[in-house]
Scaffold this active site. Structure first.
Site, PDB file in Angstrom:
ATOM      1  N   HIS A  12       0.704  -1.178  -0.172  1.00 22.25           N
ATOM      2  CA  HIS A  12      -0.198   0.119  -0.324  1.00 22.25           C
ATOM      3  C   HIS A  12       0.690   1.202   0.116  1.00 22.25           C
ATOM      4  O   HIS A  12       0.797   2.460  -0.156  1.00 22.25           O
ATOM      5  CB  HIS A  12      -0.923   0.121   1.226  1.00 22.25           C
ATOM      6  CG  HIS A  12      -1.951  -1.029   1.141  1.00 22.25           C
ATOM      7  ND1 HIS A  12      -1.984  -1.550   2.667  1.00 22.25           N
ATOM      8  CD2 HIS A  12      -3.076  -1.725   1.001  1.00 22.25           C
ATOM      9  CE1 HIS A  12      -3.164  -2.277   2.585  1.00 22.25           C
ATOM     10  NE2 HIS A  12      -3.144  -2.545   1.025  1.00 22.25           N
ATOM     11  N   ARG A  53      -1.718  -5.978  -8.411  1.00 21.36           N
ATOM     12  CA  ARG A  53      -0.360  -6.390  -8.320  1.00 21.36           C
ATOM     13  C   ARG A  53      -0.176  -7.611  -9.266  1.00 21.36           C
ATOM     14  O   ARG A  53       0.740  -8.465  -9.509  1.00 21.36           O
ATOM     15  CB  ARG A  53      -0.490  -7.037  -6.751  1.00 21.36           C
ATOM     16  CG  ARG A  53      -0.339  -6.294  -5.214  1.00 21.36           C
ATOM     17  CD  ARG A  53      -1.001  -7.222  -3.968  1.00 21.36           C
ATOM     18  NE  ARG A  53      -2.378  -7.857  -4.518  1.00 21.36           N
ATOM     19  CZ  ARG A  53      -2.930  -7.720  -3.450  1.00 21.36           C
ATOM     20  NH1 ARG A  53      -2.528  -8.173  -2.104  1.00 21.36           N
ATOM     21  NH2 ARG A  53      -4.486  -7.946  -3.270  1.00 21.36           N
ATOM     22  N   SER A  88      -2.648  -8.018   2.944  1.00 22.28           N
ATOM     23  CA  SER A  88      -2.615  -7.628   4.233  1.00 22.28           C
ATOM     24  C   SER A  88      -3.023  -9.126   4.609  1.00 22.28           C
ATOM     25  O   SER A  88      -2.786  -9.591   5.783  1.00 22.28           O
ATOM     26  CB  SER A  88      -3.947  -6.711   4.311  1.00 22.28           C
ATOM     27  OG  SER A  88      -3.429  -5.139   3.966  1.00 22.28           O
TER      28      SER A  88
END
Ligand code: PNS
Length: 168
Positions: free
Chosen positions: A17, A90, A128
């Site tokens: 991020h 990504r 995450s």
């Protein structure tokens, strides 16, 4: 003046991020990073905790604002005179979901354009949920999350995992 918004769950913020935040902050006059809710996800960190972590890791970036909102992204977009939505990509596996979100947002508000920034090569595998798993089993998070929050996240997630185990 161009204002961009980078929305996400940030549960917790990762080096992936932060890579997108730093790069987007150089492309626009102002970048608003906003913690939003995906009602289909369950979160480990509260919204104030996620905002606090984001504020810590972006304290050196001048043209940034951290916020949270418990409604539609397109409503926030309209209320804050935002010009563009930024999302990181990504891998091709992100694409279908991101494409659907970008089209939904544009359908809800035709002004809401999304631009995608490809993740830097060294962060493409960081997520995450991967960070949470590594932390919960006591693994080293130092390469995946910013140094200033790494201890805080590890301690917090290990404690949560222990609470979960005790409930089983
Ligand atoms: O980091 P995430 O979980 O991929 O972020 C997804 C998020 C929170 C940005 C998305 O779920 C969202 O925009 N939530 C707010 C509600 C909304 O506007 N949904 C419609 C867009 S699909």
């Amino acid at each position: 003046m161009k204002t961009a918004i980078y929305p996400g769950s940030f549960d917790p913020v990762t080096n992936g991020h932060l890579d997108i935040i730093r790069r987007a902050s150089t492309m626009f006059d102002k970048l608003i990073v906003v913690v939003l809710i995906n009602p289909l996800k369950s979160y480990s960190f509260s919204i104030p905790e996620r905002v606090g972590l984001l504020s810590k890791v972006t304290s050196d970036i001048k043209n940034i604002e951290i916020d949270s909102y418990d409604g539609l992204l397109t409503d926030y977009f309209k209320q804050h005179n935002v010009d563009v939505i930024v999302r990181g990509l990504r891998a091709t596996s992100d694409f279908e979901h991101e494409f659907q979100m970008a089209h939904t947002n544009k359908d809800l508000n035709p002004d809401a354009e999304t631009v995608f920034i490809p993740a830097s090569a060294n962060t493409t595998f960081i997520s995450s949920s991967m960070v949470k798993q590594v932390a919960m089993f006591g693994g080293d998070l130092s390469k995946y999350v910013p140094t200033v929050i790494h201890e805080e996240i590890s301690t917090r997630l290990k404690a949560e995992f222990e609470r979960q185990l005790n409930r089983k």
